[in-house]
Scaffold this active site. Structure first.
Site, PDB file in Angstrom:
ATOM      1  N   CYS A  54      -2.809 -15.983 -28.742  1.00  0.00           N
ATOM      2  CA  CYS A  54      -3.503 -14.838 -28.157  1.00  0.00           C
ATOM      3  C   CYS A  54      -2.894 -14.521 -26.798  1.00  0.00           C
ATOM      4  CB  CYS A  54      -4.998 -15.117 -28.004  1.00  0.00           C
ATOM      5  SG  CYS A  54      -5.386 -16.435 -26.856  1.00  0.00           S
ATOM      6  N   CYS A  57      -2.668 -17.242 -23.621  1.00  0.00           N
ATOM      7  CA  CYS A  57      -1.917 -18.502 -23.674  1.00  0.00           C
ATOM      8  C   CYS A  57      -0.937 -18.645 -22.519  1.00  0.00           C
ATOM      9  CB  CYS A  57      -1.149 -18.599 -24.997  1.00  0.00           C
ATOM     10  SG  CYS A  57      -2.176 -18.487 -26.469  1.00  0.00           S
ATOM     11  N   ASP A 590      22.913  10.768  -3.489  1.00  0.00           N
ATOM     12  CA  ASP A 590      24.326  10.904  -3.145  1.00  0.00           C
ATOM     13  C   ASP A 590      24.770  12.278  -3.653  1.00  0.00           C
ATOM     14  OD1 ASP A 590      27.056  10.090  -2.466  1.00  0.00           O
ATOM     15  OD2 ASP A 590      27.327  10.073  -4.645  1.00  0.00           O
ATOM     16  N   ASP A 783      26.011   6.913  -7.892  1.00  0.00           N
ATOM     17  CA  ASP A 783      26.826   6.494  -9.033  1.00  0.00           C
ATOM     18  C   ASP A 783      28.094   5.758  -8.648  1.00  0.00           C
ATOM     19  OD1 ASP A 783      28.076   8.692  -7.872  1.00  0.00           O
ATOM     20  OD2 ASP A 783      28.947   9.358  -9.764  1.00  0.00           O
ATOM     21  N   ASP A 787      28.010   3.462  -3.144  1.00  0.00           N
ATOM     22  CA  ASP A 787      26.551   3.603  -3.103  1.00  0.00           C
ATOM     23  C   ASP A 787      25.836   2.271  -3.341  1.00  0.00           C
ATOM     24  OD1 ASP A 787      26.773   6.391  -2.797  1.00  0.00           O
ATOM     25  OD2 ASP A 787      26.945   6.671  -4.962  1.00  0.00           O
TER      26      ASP A 787
END
Length: 902
Positions: A54, A57, A590, A783, A787
């Site tokens: 269940c 636990c 950016d 990206d 960065d």
């Protein structure tokens, strides 16, 4: 054999590596043996757990893990039945940990293997043919799934090496005798599974398979069957087992209910005798299901789990059923009458709740499984000559695809793996990756992705990614790794669940004592009747309460939210950010490649026409992946074609890149230094403009200036407007000059006060940090490699698709597309997940308060009888599941697609 430990890092900071198979075996044997006196060496271990019953636990399992000193940074996912932790293997072996955890919890554990590189699993009746043969070039090592690994040195001596962590009836380090004919004969009695590890860039899967098939006797070799993911296998097994236990219990309970409730002549003692026998069988099932785990948790972890309360309650109900039976036989029936239907129905309904709980957890795990989208067969193009509609194909197992293959995609079938279209045209449903319901037109040289659905046309595709490295595998790996992390709100749920069972136990005792004295002194009942009646209230109180709703409130929502976001191409690498993202106050973008397309084009060139200068510029920039460098190279190549020139790039030495500034290098055989970058870094004076500038100097003298232009992505202005409408401040930051930054900011209506230009990586990080110091919750979207620092610094770091791997590894969320409105979907999913977590907690609290009051008799006239208290788990958990699954039924991207289409 134990799997290769992934990412094993010793305290000294060195990463363990082995130069050969034999060295590898020696290394891992020392690691598994838990050598003493050596430096601490931690491996990240993932175990699949069988036997969880269940949602409550988790506390016992977490406590058992915390009691092992060699383990740190452990996490438990109760929905996926998985645990992950860092293990100091110089102190304790994996097998020792598994044995200890099994002893402390009663659950069964199996290590989840995460092999590196490409693996082909073969099955042979006589494995000695494979072990004894010379390995073809590209095959690195062989691993037996029968817990033995065969090394070149061992084979030369006719001996086998036992895998680390496995003694195989011999002492570790003791040599095994020569391979005998008896062993060869015995090996052919059943199929052995052998894992062949190979370098896919050196040898293909079909070449490996055909090589070993050719050396096996009678060609007796086949691919191993494809098994489901271990988490799903365990979930299916536990669901089937829980359902079986319920059905068996129900079969013995129904006759008892008929004897008790149907008009069958209740004075007949035969019905009472039959009820006793049937109830005893049901109680045996209950004892087997609840007692061992409850006692192990109590003895080894000192925890009172829900199983303990259930075991006490069901046993008490059965004992008093027997007492009631004895009084009935002696013709002194108790006031409560028959009790067998109460005890058996109680057990049966509890088992029903467990079965439904297991099914729901299994369905939840299966619903977010991305790997099920992988097609198992491919139509390999085998005909030579021009590609066209009449190409000859052969159906093969997808695992046998290799680099250089072409495969055919018939209409209305899933694409096997990532590739490039070389013939045909069609429309492809890419909603699996992008979340977009509209099909995408695909033609010559277009990229297609594994798992996406082809439309009415036919395609011939050149393979670019093998199945183990394609889009499905990459997304599934990120999702599965993220599923083991827990948001901070889970700590609250764990704390509540940890105190829940002891509190309910105390409440149950108080209910028993209160009703005992009320019935004896207020209602003037006999002590025997008062005890039995008080027990009915106590049993109902103990059973009807359910911490499972609390235990599942967070992990179920996180699992469904993670799968839902993955459907829209949004991968939460850290689920804690699922909780944080909804609080975002500032988003920092950016510029290049994020707000803009990143597809710069040279619009003006001012410089010398010297072939020598152009040659050096091309030599310096040709290997640079920065958008500015790529645009300049493309322009120079096109300019050469137009002018009929053929300039060979100069060979450059000592090329060094400085993120945010530019790149430098020296031509071979010359002492001058060539630099290309922004004018500030080069120290040259150039008239500022709204274009991106790339200046080139040779020996400090300005020789060329490129002016480049970029454009915002489609729909970017609408995304910025919607973010600002949510009172989220939008910022733009770039390493570009002031002119192009201000031009894009003006176009997108971003305030100039929220823009920064000519920023180095440390400047971007500092800008995010300054916002955080003001109490702002910052989301950074970028990206590029420059960065990475800002992505790590931000409260939520979002990596845009097609960026660098360095930036991806530093991010918390990965967007698999280049659509900027995915950021809005991310925020919506975060808010939706949080609302559902709060709803789950609210329901769990309301249910337990009301149910406990009703079961304890607080409302006097309205109560929950003990026979029906077993429905508590079912009633409490089902709303939690429905609330979580609502996220799967919503299309979070619909309104943004509608805005884009206008």
């Amino acid at each position: 054999m134990a799997p290769k430990p992934a990412g094993s890092i010793c305290e000294s900071g060195s990463r363990a590596k082995a130069s050969s198979v034999q060295d590898c075996m020696t290394l891992y044997s020392s690691v598994e043996d838990g050598g003493e006196g050596g430096p601490a060496c931690f491996h990240r271990i993932i175990l699949i757990v069988s036997g969880l019953k269940c949602g409550c636990c988790e506390s016992g399992l977490a406590k058992a893990l915390s009691h092992i000193p060699a383990i740190r940074n452990h996490t438990v996912n109760i929905v996926l039945a998985r645990v992950e932790f860092d293990l100091n293997t110089s102190e304790l072996s994996i097998q020792d940990v598994i044995s200890r955890l099994h002893k402390d919890t009663g659950y069964t554990f199996e290590q989840l293997e995460q092999p590196d590189g490409q693996i082909l699993e073969l099955q042979a009746s006589d494995p000695w043919d494979i072990y004894g043969a010379a390995k073809p070039f590209g095959v690195t090592w062989l691993e037996s799934r029968d817990k033995k690994t065969w090394t070149p040195a061992a084979l030369l001596n006719g001996r086998s090496s036992t895998a680390p962590g496995e003694l195989d009836n011999t002492e570790r380090g003791q040599q095994v005798g020569p391979i005998s004919q008896e062993k060869r004969s015995g090996a052919s009695l059943f199929m052995h599974t052998i894992r062949v590890h190979y370098d896919a860039k050196q040898i293909g899967a079909r070449e490996v398979f055909e090589y070993y098939k050719g050396i096996c006797h009678n060609g007796d070799l086949q691919l191993a069957s494809i098994g489901s993911h271990p988490s799903l296998s365990v979930g299916f097994y536990q669901t089937k087992r829980a359902s079986l236990m319920f059905l068996v219990s129900l079969a013995f309970t129904l006759p008892i209910l008929v004897f008790a409730w149907a008009p069958v002549g209740h004075d007949n003692r035969g019905y009472a005798h039959a009820s006793l026998a049937l109830a005893t069988i049901v109680q045996a099932i209950a004892t087997r299901e609840f007692v061992p785990g409850a006692l192990q948790s109590l003895v080894h972890s000192g925890l009172f789990e829900m199983d303990f309360l259930i075991a006490v309650s069901t046993t008490t109900a059965y004992v008093f059923s027997v007492v009631s039976y004895v009084f009935l036989i002696k013709e002194r029936p108790l006031e409560t009458g028959s009790f067998f239907e109460t005890s058996t129905l109680l057990v049966t309904l509890i088992l029903l709740g467990r079965a439904v709980n297991e099914f729901a957890r299994f369905r939840a795990a299966k619903s977010v499984s991305i790997r099920s989208l992988q097609t198992n067969e491919a139509l390999l193009v085998i005909s030579e000559g021009p590609l066209g509609p009449g190409v000859v194909t052969r159906k093969i197992d997808a695992r046998l695809l290799q680099y250089g293959d072409y495969f055919k995609v018939p209409s209305h079938t899933r694409i096997v793996t990532d590739g490039r279209v070389v013939y045909g045209g069609s429309e492809v449903d890419e909603s699996m990756i992008t979340g977009e319901s509209l099909p995408v037109a695909k033609g010559l040289r277009h990229q297609v992705h594994a798992g996406t659905m082809n439309g009415a046309g036919q395609l011939v595709v050149e393979l670019t990614k093998l199945p183990h490295e394609n889009s499905i595998s990459r997304i599934a790996t990120m999702v599965e790794n993220a599923e083991l992390s827990k948001p901070k709100v889970q700590a609250l749920a764990d704390k509540i669940a940890g105190h829940f069972v002891p509190a309910i136990g105390i409440i149950g005792i108080l209910v028993f004592l209160i009703w005992l004295f009320v019935d004896r002194y207020h209602n003037n009942r006999r002590w025997a009747d008062a005890v039995v009646r008080a027990l009915t209230y106590a049993i109902a109180t103990l059973i009807v309460s359910c911490p499972c709703a609390i235990g599942l409130a967070v992990p179920m929502v996180v699992l469904i939210a993670g799968g839902t976001s993955a459907r829209f191409g949004i991968i939460f690498r850290d689920p804690q950010k699922l909780e944080v993202a909804r609080n975002t106050t500032d988003i920092v973008f950016d510029k290049t490649g994020t707000l803009t397309k990143g597809q710069l084009a040279v619009v003006d060139y001012d410089g010398t026409g010297s072939r020598d200068i152009k040659s050096m510029i091309m030599g310096l920039l040709e290997g640079d992946k920065h958008p500015v460098a790529a645009a300049v190279i493309h322009w120079m190549e096109e300019d050469q074609k137009n002018k009929g020139e053929n300039i060979v790039p100069a060979k450059m030495l000592d090329i060094q890149s400085e993120p945010g500034n530019g790149v430098r290098g020296k031509p071979e055989g010359r002492l001058v230094e060539v630099r290309a970058g922004n004018p500030q870094w080069l120290g040259v004076s150039v008239l500022e403009s709204q274009h991106t500038l790339l200046c080139v100097t040779v020996a400090g003298v300005l020789c060329a200036t490129f002016r480049l232009e970029d454009r915002p992505r489609a729909g970017t202005d609408e995304v910025v407007r919607l973010l600002q409408a949510r009172n989220i401040r939008v910022h733009m930051i770039s390493g570009d000059g002031e002119g192009p930054v201000n031009a894009i900011a003006h176009t997108l209506n971003i305030p100039k006060a929220h823009t920064r230009w000519r920023c180095k990586p440390e400047d971007k990080q500092r800008y995010v940090h300054e916002l955080q110091k003001d109490g702002r919750v910052v989301c950074f979207c970028g990206d590029g490699t420059n960065d990475s620092a800002a992505l790590k610094q931000a409260d939520v770091g979002v990596h845009m698709n097609q960026g660098t791997d360095v930036a991806k590894s530093a991010s918390d969320v990965v967007l698999m597309t280049t659509r900027l409105h995915d950021v809005l979907i991310l925020l919506d999913i975060s808010k939706a997940a949080y609302r559902r977590i709060i709803a789950n907690f609210s329901w769990a609290a309301i249910y337990n308060v009301v149910a406990i009051l009703m079961a304890s008799g607080a409302f006097v006239k309205v109560r929950i009888a003990p026979a029906y208290a077993g429905l508590g788990e079912l009633v409490s958990v089902l709303p939690v599941l429905l609330i979580a699954f609502q996220m799967k039924w919503r299309d979070y991207g619909r309104k943004y697609r509608a805005k884009e289409s206008r």
